[in-house]
Write an enzyme that holds these catalytic residues in place. Structure first.
Site, PDB file in Angstrom:
ATOM      1  N   SER A   8       0.827  -1.204   0.000  1.00  0.00           N
ATOM      2  CA  SER A   8       0.000   0.000   0.000  1.00  0.00           C
ATOM      3  C   SER A   8       0.859   1.250   0.000  1.00  0.00           C
ATOM      4  O   SER A   8       1.950   1.275   0.586  1.00  0.00           O
ATOM      5  CB  SER A   8      -0.912   0.022   1.226  1.00  0.00           C
ATOM      6  OG  SER A   8      -1.589   1.257   1.343  1.00  0.00           O
ATOM      7  N   TYR A  40      -2.275  -0.661  10.040  1.00  0.00           N
ATOM      8  CA  TYR A  40      -2.340  -0.992   8.613  1.00  0.00           C
ATOM      9  C   TYR A  40      -1.074  -0.495   7.909  1.00  0.00           C
ATOM     10  O   TYR A  40      -0.430  -1.248   7.169  1.00  0.00           O
ATOM     11  CB  TYR A  40      -3.582  -0.368   8.000  1.00  0.00           C
ATOM     12  CG  TYR A  40      -3.746  -0.642   6.521  1.00  0.00           C
ATOM     13  CD1 TYR A  40      -4.345  -1.815   6.082  1.00  0.00           C
ATOM     14  CD2 TYR A  40      -3.305   0.263   5.559  1.00  0.00           C
ATOM     15  CE1 TYR A  40      -4.493  -2.082   4.731  1.00  0.00           C
ATOM     16  CE2 TYR A  40      -3.449   0.009   4.207  1.00  0.00           C
ATOM     17  CZ  TYR A  40      -4.044  -1.158   3.798  1.00  0.00           C
ATOM     18  OH  TYR A  40      -4.197  -1.420   2.456  1.00  0.00           O
TER      19      TYR A  40
END
Length: 252
Positions: free
Chosen positions: A145, A158
């Protein structure tokens, strides 16, 4: 003929979004796909019905449980006879603001996020390596990501997990090179999927699109095309790379 013809490819989290797009694209190239899902069997069945060719399977596993993650590659081989490539796409995202959560909710958010987003891929890779080696080598693509670099202030676990996944990709690209196993990370920014469509259509949508000079987000098919390049065997010099796919919304 595609380099993926008759190859067996495991795609985790393939029942929706980016994973579903990857599954459809590699199946169209002649691969047999193991469609992994966590709990939504109906969504996995729908994706399975959309795949070109035959011989595909769907397999459930909670990748936040080490035993299930470690068992998954062997289950693919039982079903498909071999394993040539792995796409670690499955992940979870949950807001966990450090300023508002109590200690219990905070620690649980970290435990579960790292278990699924970092430990899970590591365990899948560990169990997949003997099968990939038996096949003469193979490819592993980890979906990371933009948040690994840009930061995720409202979901720090995350961002940390994805940063760890980037590092894992690069560490294992070197460790597994003697076995002819190639690893690449693909790091999207915002991607238009069924999961994000409603959010992107809401009040924050234009602000999110404005992060890109193209005034857009990526589409799942675009991420899948980059993954296909990494799996194809035509770009093995990419091994150890983290490829940003974010419509120029963030540079590092």
């Amino acid at each position: 003929m595609s380099n993926l013809q008759n190859k067996a490819v495991l795609v985790t989290g393939a029942n929706r979004g980016i994973g579903a797009a990857i599954a459809r694209l590699v199946a169209a190239q002649g691969a047999r796909v193991a469609v992994h899902y966590g709990s939504d069997a109906a969504a996995a069945e729908k994706v399975l019905s959309q795949l070109d060719g035959t011989g595909h399977v769907m397999l459930a596993a909670d990748l936040g449980q080490a035993s299930e993650a470690l068992a998954l590659p062997g289950r693919v081989v039982e079903a498909l006879g071999r394993l040539d490539a792995v796409v670690n796409n499955a992940g979870i995202f949950a807001l966990h603001d450090i300023a508002t959560l109590d200690n219990g909710a905070w620690t649980e958010a970290w435990r579960r996020t790292l278990a699924v987003n970092l430990d899970g891929p590591a365990h899948v890779i560990k169990a997949a390596v003997p099968f990939l080696e038996k096949a003469g080598g193979g490819h592993i693509v980890n979906i990371t990501s933009r948040g690994a670099y840009r930061g995720e202030p409202e979901a720090p676990a995350y961002g940390a997990a994805k940063a760890g996944l980037n590092s894992l990709t690069q560490s294992l690209a070197r460790a597994l090179a003697p076995k002819n196993i190639h690893l690449v990370g693909v790091a999207p920014g915002w991607v238009l999927t069924d999961m994000t469509r409603e959010h992107l259509a809401g009040p924050q949508g234009q602000e999110i699109r404005a992060q890109s000079p193209y005034q857009r987000t990526a589409e799942a098919q675009e991420i899948a095309e980059v993954v296909l390049l990494a799996l194809s065997g035509k770009s093995n010099a990419l091994s150890g790379s983290i490829i940003d796919v974010n419509c120029a919304s963030y540079f590092r």
